[in-house]
Design an enzyme around this catalytic site. Structure first.
Site, PDB file in Angstrom:
ATOM      1  N   ASN A 153     -22.263  46.344  25.741  1.00  0.00           N
ATOM      2  CA  ASN A 153     -21.464  47.349  25.043  1.00  0.00           C
ATOM      3  C   ASN A 153     -19.985  47.269  25.367  1.00  0.00           C
ATOM      4  OD1 ASN A 153     -22.647  48.223  27.611  1.00  0.00           O
ATOM      5  ND2 ASN A 153     -21.460  50.093  27.330  1.00  0.00           N
ATOM      6  N   CYS A 213     -19.926  56.203  27.563  1.00  0.00           N
ATOM      7  CA  CYS A 213     -20.781  56.984  28.462  1.00  0.00           C
ATOM      8  C   CYS A 213     -20.209  57.077  29.870  1.00  0.00           C
ATOM      9  CB  CYS A 213     -22.182  56.380  28.524  1.00  0.00           C
ATOM     10  SG  CYS A 213     -23.011  56.372  26.925  1.00  0.00           S
ATOM     11  N   GLN A 218     -26.339  48.026  20.896  1.00  0.00           N
ATOM     12  CA  GLN A 218     -25.162  47.390  20.285  1.00  0.00           C
ATOM     13  C   GLN A 218     -25.541  46.243  19.346  1.00  0.00           C
ATOM     14  OE1 GLN A 218     -22.024  48.407  20.531  1.00  0.00           O
ATOM     15  NE2 GLN A 218     -22.414  50.015  22.034  1.00  0.00           N
ATOM     16  N   THR A 258     -40.146  69.732  18.662  1.00  0.00           N
ATOM     17  CA  THR A 258     -40.118  69.501  17.218  1.00  0.00           C
ATOM     18  C   THR A 258     -39.153  68.373  16.878  1.00  0.00           C
ATOM     19  OG1 THR A 258     -40.567  71.843  16.845  1.00  0.00           O
ATOM     20  CG2 THR A 258     -39.710  70.586  14.984  1.00  0.00           C
ATOM     21  N   GLY A 284     -30.030  56.704  22.539  1.00  0.00           N
ATOM     22  CA  GLY A 284     -30.383  55.441  23.173  1.00  0.00           C
ATOM     23  C   GLY A 284     -30.591  55.611  24.668  1.00  0.00           C
TER      24      GLY A 284
END
Length: 376
Positions: free
Chosen positions: A145, A319, A175, A233, A70
């Site tokens: 959050n 975070c 969230q 990829t 995110g």
């Protein structure tokens, strides 16, 4: 010892059915960009996953970009659109760090903050006053959050687009997924971000919805993957896992968790008189979010003690868990200095039961009593 996991807002346990789908996808070793049978099989799985996500958002498959998280999706949305431009961006002081720090790092961009009330809600009248011809983008988090505040995103989008269809509207919905309406047609948005780890899906996979016709610049160059917006990829097992996790989202889960949330809040307020509830109540709060602050104690101390009783919880954004600074969200909504360092976030999930809540409150009461006694 029993283990009660109450940190679903940081990352939810992966559904076994998702793990199974990912394991099956891992057997497809071809590169989706390769011109051979193995590559074509991988490409088919990739596009099937993309279609599942686009259907979930009521979008088109070519509007879906896969990222690694995110946070990366937020950076691609904001820096991808704003890089090289000059103008104003309207946002709030309680956004995720991946939004705030990205905006601060962009030269030529002036960040204009909306105020939020004590529950973290924006004022739409203030937004109307701040809109102007120099505004390039508005970024508002769908649901916070840390404190679970749900912002009026659809109304916000209508106000922005009524003023000017040229202003881009970005919504961080990490969230919100699993609990709130994710139909981008209803939300009036141009850019929407979310990830897999909050919905019992895999880590390492994020999604960016980009409204068709909106031009972005890539942050990672060197390949034509993801419409040329993200070289490298594709993470096929994670994409398949995300698509599978979306299948298991049920609206009934929000109703169940809302009842458990309210039961927990009422019990905490009754049994732990010093606890300060942070954020709104009722329909303005995420169904799985409880945030309280305990005066004169630190989150880390309480969380370590809860761990000893088998309870896993959080203090806010995972975070920023290594930061020594008090939460920017709690500062913005005016949490008192006596309480701000004692923030606890309990985020519920599919496995949470009423007996889990009873055990939590009883244990929390004991832990706080012992810590206060120890520090006297």
């Amino acid at each position: 010892m029993k283990h009660i996991y109450l940190d679903h807002a940081a990352a939810a346990p992966i559904d076994p059915r998702v793990v199974s789908a990912m394991a099956q996808a891992s057997k497809e070793y071809g590169n989706p960009s390769a011109f051979n049978n193995a590559g074509r099989r991988a490409k088919k799985l990739l596009e099937t996953g993309r279609k599942a996500v686009s259907d979930f958002l009521h979008a088109r498959p070519d509007e879906i970009i896969f990222t690694s998280s995110g946070s990366e999706a937020n950076n691609l949305a904001l820096a991808g659109y704003l890089k090289g431009k000059k103008g104003r961006v309207i946002t709030t002081p309680i956004e995720h760090p991946s939004v705030l720090e990205c905006l601060r790092a962009l030269p030529g961009i002036k960040v204009d903050f909306l105020s939020v009330d004590k529950d973290g809600l924006i004022n739409l009248k203030e937004l109307e006053k701040k809109l102007g011809l120099d505004v390039l983008l508005v970024s508002i988090m769908y649901a916070n959050n840390e404190i679970g505040t749900i912002e009026p995103i659809a109304k916000t989008g209508r106000i922005i687009k009524k003023f000017s269809k040229n202003i881009v509207f970005h919504v961080d919905a990490c969230q919100a997924v699993g609990f709130l309406d994710m139909n981008v047609q209803n939300l009036n948005t141009d850019l929407v971000t979310f990830n897999g780890s909050k919905i019992s899906g895999p880590r390492g996979i994020g999604v960016l919805y980009v409204h068709r016709g909106l031009a972005l610049q890539p942050l990672v160059r060197g390949g034509g993957q993801e419409r040329g917006l993200r070289a490298g990829t594709e993470n096929l097992p994670a994409i398949v896992g995300l698509a599978k996790a979306i299948q298991f989202i049920k609206s009934s889960e929000a109703k169940k968790l809302s009842a458990l949330r309210d039961y927990a809040i009422n019990k905490i307020q009754k049994e732990i008189l010093d606890a300060l509830l942070v954020g709104p109540t009722g329909d303005d709060r995420l169904p799985n979010n409880i945030n309280i602050c305990i005066p004169h104690l630190t989150s880390e101390t309480i969380l370590l003690e809860l761990d000893k009783y088998g309870i896993s919880a959080g203090s806010g954004s995972a975070c920023t868990s290594h930061s020594v600074e008090p939460s920017h969200v709690l500062k913005a909504i005016g949490v008192p200095a006596t309480h701000i360092n004692g923030a606890l976030r309990f985020s519920l999930g599919r496995s949470t039961t009423k007996s889990n809540i009873d055990y939590l409150v009883k244990t929390l009461e004991t832990v706080i009593f012992n810590l206060v006694k120890r520090h006297r």
